[in-house]
Design a protein around this motif. Sequence first.
Motif, PDB file in Angstrom:
ATOM      1  N   GLU A 103       0.812  -1.221   0.000  1.00  0.00           N
ATOM      2  CA  GLU A 103       0.000   0.000   0.000  1.00  0.00           C
ATOM      3  C   GLU A 103       0.845   1.269   0.000  1.00  0.00           C
ATOM      4  N   ASN A 104       1.918   1.278   0.782  1.00  0.00           N
ATOM      5  CA  ASN A 104       2.737   2.487   0.902  1.00  0.00           C
ATOM      6  C   ASN A 104       4.048   2.391   0.140  1.00  0.00           C
ATOM      7  N   LEU A 105       4.123   1.458  -0.796  1.00  0.00           N
ATOM      8  CA  LEU A 105       5.349   1.291  -1.577  1.00  0.00           C
ATOM      9  C   LEU A 105       5.454   2.401  -2.613  1.00  0.00           C
ATOM     10  N   PRO A 106       6.540   3.193  -2.589  1.00  0.00           N
ATOM     11  CA  PRO A 106       6.680   4.306  -3.539  1.00  0.00           C
ATOM     12  C   PRO A 106       6.758   3.796  -4.979  1.00  0.00           C
ATOM     13  N   GLY A 107       6.130   4.524  -5.876  1.00  0.00           N
ATOM     14  CA  GLY A 107       6.214   4.210  -7.291  1.00  0.00           C
ATOM     15  C   GLY A 107       5.408   3.010  -7.738  1.00  0.00           C
ATOM     16  N   LEU A 108       4.494   2.529  -6.887  1.00  0.00           N
ATOM     17  CA  LEU A 108       3.705   1.363  -7.241  1.00  0.00           C
ATOM     18  C   LEU A 108       2.701   1.704  -8.337  1.00  0.00           C
ATOM     19  N   THR A 109       2.673   0.894  -9.377  1.00  0.00           N
ATOM     20  CA  THR A 109       1.714   1.092 -10.455  1.00  0.00           C
ATOM     21  C   THR A 109       0.324   0.680  -9.997  1.00  0.00           C
ATOM     22  N   ASN A 110      -0.677   1.528 -10.274  1.00  0.00           N
ATOM     23  CA  ASN A 110      -2.075   1.248  -9.934  1.00  0.00           C
ATOM     24  C   ASN A 110      -2.237   0.978  -8.444  1.00  0.00           C
ATOM     25  N   GLN A 111      -1.752   1.915  -7.635  1.00  0.00           N
ATOM     26  CA  GLN A 111      -1.824   1.769  -6.188  1.00  0.00           C
ATOM     27  C   GLN A 111      -3.273   1.749  -5.701  1.00  0.00           C
ATOM     28  N   GLU A 112      -4.171   2.423  -6.433  1.00  0.00           N
ATOM     29  CA  GLU A 112      -5.575   2.463  -6.026  1.00  0.00           C
ATOM     30  C   GLU A 112      -6.174   1.060  -5.976  1.00  0.00           C
ATOM     31  N   ALA A 113      -5.776   0.202  -6.921  1.00  0.00           N
ATOM     32  CA  ALA A 113      -6.300  -1.166  -6.945  1.00  0.00           C
ATOM     33  C   ALA A 113      -5.835  -1.952  -5.721  1.00  0.00           C
ATOM     34  N   VAL A 114      -4.593  -1.724  -5.310  1.00  0.00           N
ATOM     35  CA  VAL A 114      -4.055  -2.416  -4.131  1.00  0.00           C
ATOM     36  C   VAL A 114      -4.808  -1.981  -2.878  1.00  0.00           C
ATOM     37  N   VAL A 115      -5.008  -0.665  -2.712  1.00  0.00           N
ATOM     38  CA  VAL A 115      -5.711  -0.135  -1.549  1.00  0.00           C
ATOM     39  C   VAL A 115      -7.142  -0.642  -1.514  1.00  0.00           C
ATOM     40  N   SER A 116      -7.807  -0.651  -2.680  1.00  0.00           N
ATOM     41  CA  SER A 116      -9.193  -1.110  -2.754  1.00  0.00           C
ATOM     42  C   SER A 116      -9.304  -2.589  -2.381  1.00  0.00           C
ATOM     43  N   ALA A 117      -8.392  -3.414  -2.898  1.00  0.00           N
ATOM     44  CA  ALA A 117      -8.433  -4.847  -2.591  1.00  0.00           C
ATOM     45  C   ALA A 117      -8.188  -5.096  -1.107  1.00  0.00           C
ATOM     46  N   ALA A 118      -7.256  -4.348  -0.504  1.00  0.00           N
ATOM     47  CA  ALA A 118      -6.970  -4.509   0.925  1.00  0.00           C
ATOM     48  C   ALA A 118      -8.185  -4.130   1.772  1.00  0.00           C
ATOM     49  N   GLU A 119      -8.866  -3.057   1.398  1.00  0.00           N
ATOM     50  CA  GLU A 119     -10.055  -2.631   2.138  1.00  0.00           C
ATOM     51  C   GLU A 119     -11.166  -3.675   2.054  1.00  0.00           C
ATOM     52  N   LYS A 120     -11.344  -4.268   0.881  1.00  0.00           N
ATOM     53  CA  LYS A 120     -12.367  -5.300   0.728  1.00  0.00           C
ATOM     54  C   LYS A 120     -12.049  -6.510   1.593  1.00  0.00           C
ATOM     55  N   LEU A 121     -10.776  -6.895   1.644  1.00  0.00           N
ATOM     56  CA  LEU A 121     -10.388  -8.041   2.469  1.00  0.00           C
ATOM     57  C   LEU A 121     -10.605  -7.753   3.949  1.00  0.00           C
ATOM     58  N   ARG A 122     -10.274  -6.526   4.376  1.00  0.00           N
ATOM     59  CA  ARG A 122     -10.486  -6.160   5.787  1.00  0.00           C
ATOM     60  C   ARG A 122     -11.969  -6.263   6.132  1.00  0.00           C
ATOM     61  N   GLY A 123     -12.817  -5.812   5.215  1.00  0.00           N
ATOM     62  CA  GLY A 123     -14.250  -5.878   5.465  1.00  0.00           C
ATOM     63  C   GLY A 123     -14.762  -7.299   5.527  1.00  0.00           C
ATOM     64  N   ILE A 124     -14.219  -8.176   4.667  1.00  0.00           N
ATOM     65  CA  ILE A 124     -14.663  -9.571   4.640  1.00  0.00           C
ATOM     66  C   ILE A 124     -14.164 -10.321   5.871  1.00  0.00           C
ATOM     67  N   MET A 125     -12.921 -10.067   6.270  1.00  0.00           N
ATOM     68  CA  MET A 125     -12.311 -10.823   7.361  1.00  0.00           C
ATOM     69  C   MET A 125     -12.837 -10.408   8.731  1.00  0.00           C
ATOM     70  N   GLY A 126     -13.284  -9.161   8.855  1.00  0.00           N
ATOM     71  CA  GLY A 126     -13.848  -8.717  10.130  1.00  0.00           C
ATOM     72  C   GLY A 126     -12.856  -8.825  11.267  1.00  0.00           C
ATOM     73  N   ASP A 127     -13.207  -9.614  12.286  1.00  0.00           N
ATOM     74  CA  ASP A 127     -12.372  -9.741  13.479  1.00  0.00           C
ATOM     75  C   ASP A 127     -11.028 -10.393  13.192  1.00  0.00           C
ATOM     76  N   TYR A 128     -10.920 -11.112  12.063  1.00  0.00           N
ATOM     77  CA  TYR A 128      -9.643 -11.734  11.742  1.00  0.00           C
ATOM     78  C   TYR A 128      -8.559 -10.686  11.503  1.00  0.00           C
ATOM     79  N   THR A 129      -8.965  -9.479  11.116  1.00  0.00           N
ATOM     80  CA  THR A 129      -7.993  -8.456  10.770  1.00  0.00           C
ATOM     81  C   THR A 129      -7.094  -8.095  11.944  1.00  0.00           C
ATOM     82  N   THR A 130      -7.625  -8.136  13.158  1.00  0.00           N
ATOM     83  CA  THR A 130      -6.842  -7.742  14.334  1.00  0.00           C
ATOM     84  C   THR A 130      -5.623  -8.618  14.506  1.00  0.00           C
ATOM     85  N   ALA A 131      -5.833  -9.930  14.435  1.00  0.00           N
ATOM     86  CA  ALA A 131      -4.720 -10.858  14.626  1.00  0.00           C
ATOM     87  C   ALA A 131      -4.268 -11.464  13.309  1.00  0.00           C
ATOM     88  N   VAL A 132      -4.915 -11.054  12.224  1.00  0.00           N
ATOM     89  CA  VAL A 132      -4.640 -11.486  10.871  1.00  0.00           C
ATOM     90  C   VAL A 132      -5.091 -12.919  10.629  1.00  0.00           C
TER      91      VAL A 132
END
Length: 330
Positions: A103-132
Amino acid sequence: MPRTARKIDELTRQLNLLPYFQRHPDRTVMEAARDFGLQPGEIMADLNRLWMCGLPGLLPGDLVELEHSYTSVRVHNAQGMDKPLRLTPTEAGVLLLTLESLENLPGLTNQEAVVSAAEKLRGIMGDYTTAVFDSVAEGDEAQDNSTLAVVGAAMDQRKQVRFLYHSHSSDTTSTRQVSPARIFTTEGETYVHAWEDAVNDHRTFRVDRIRGITLTEDAGDPHLSGLRFSADDPFAGDSQSELVQFLLQEEATWLANYMSMELAVPADYIIDEDGVTWVPASRPLYSRDWFIRFSISQADRMKVTGPDFLVDAINGKIHAGLSAYDDQLK
């Protein structure tokens, strides 16, 4: 890749093709090959297999019904196989950690897609996100999840980790301190790719061989700009390692289910004067010392034929071992 793992990968890919083409009825086989990272011929072969699959009964009405060509694929009856396979909690956790490291890697191509995918996973995983990962896991799985949680914290905070690691290539255990750079899974195992200052290079560590991991206060530098990664060769070894040629007894080809090797086709099998059938095989020489130990342990069913320097090293090791008995007798 071992044949068992290859069959599982092929089955997973084939089961994902039906929901893929149902969701994208306008896609050609060439476009699907691009999306799956395969050759068009492989997609067509998968579709030909699916065309003969279905529910128990083996009647025409029980089989998958589809029309397919290189330019068009139409799924008329998926026999219930119309949903893509889901990620397990462990697979989702590894994917989320990887996305967060990007997400915070400089110069990443299409960073918006990475951020969007991470947000969707956080929403799906719910409580799993805390401890991964699932904290109710037991035994070795709980140990691995705890290790990955520390690795994830190190990647987020740009810190180094220290742990004990048992290397199967050298059969030794040592303390390692590294800067984690990437987490990935392949053939059912999870790995950490990290920069190790002691060797001034990236190294790969299998998670279930890591013990006693701790997060240090030392600043981490994973050297991401110099990191090269390919899903087809995640260990970057196939293109760099010399190939070993050897013969396996036909009854011992089950070894291909447990280690990466390529077996010859039946037409190339060799029958010796005793009537024993030998199968020519090859694999990359990732570790010279490990392969010498392995080939000696399998000497009753395996013959190494090349390269010459490896054959000489194996014979030298065997001779030294047998000579030790003579020294003891004296």
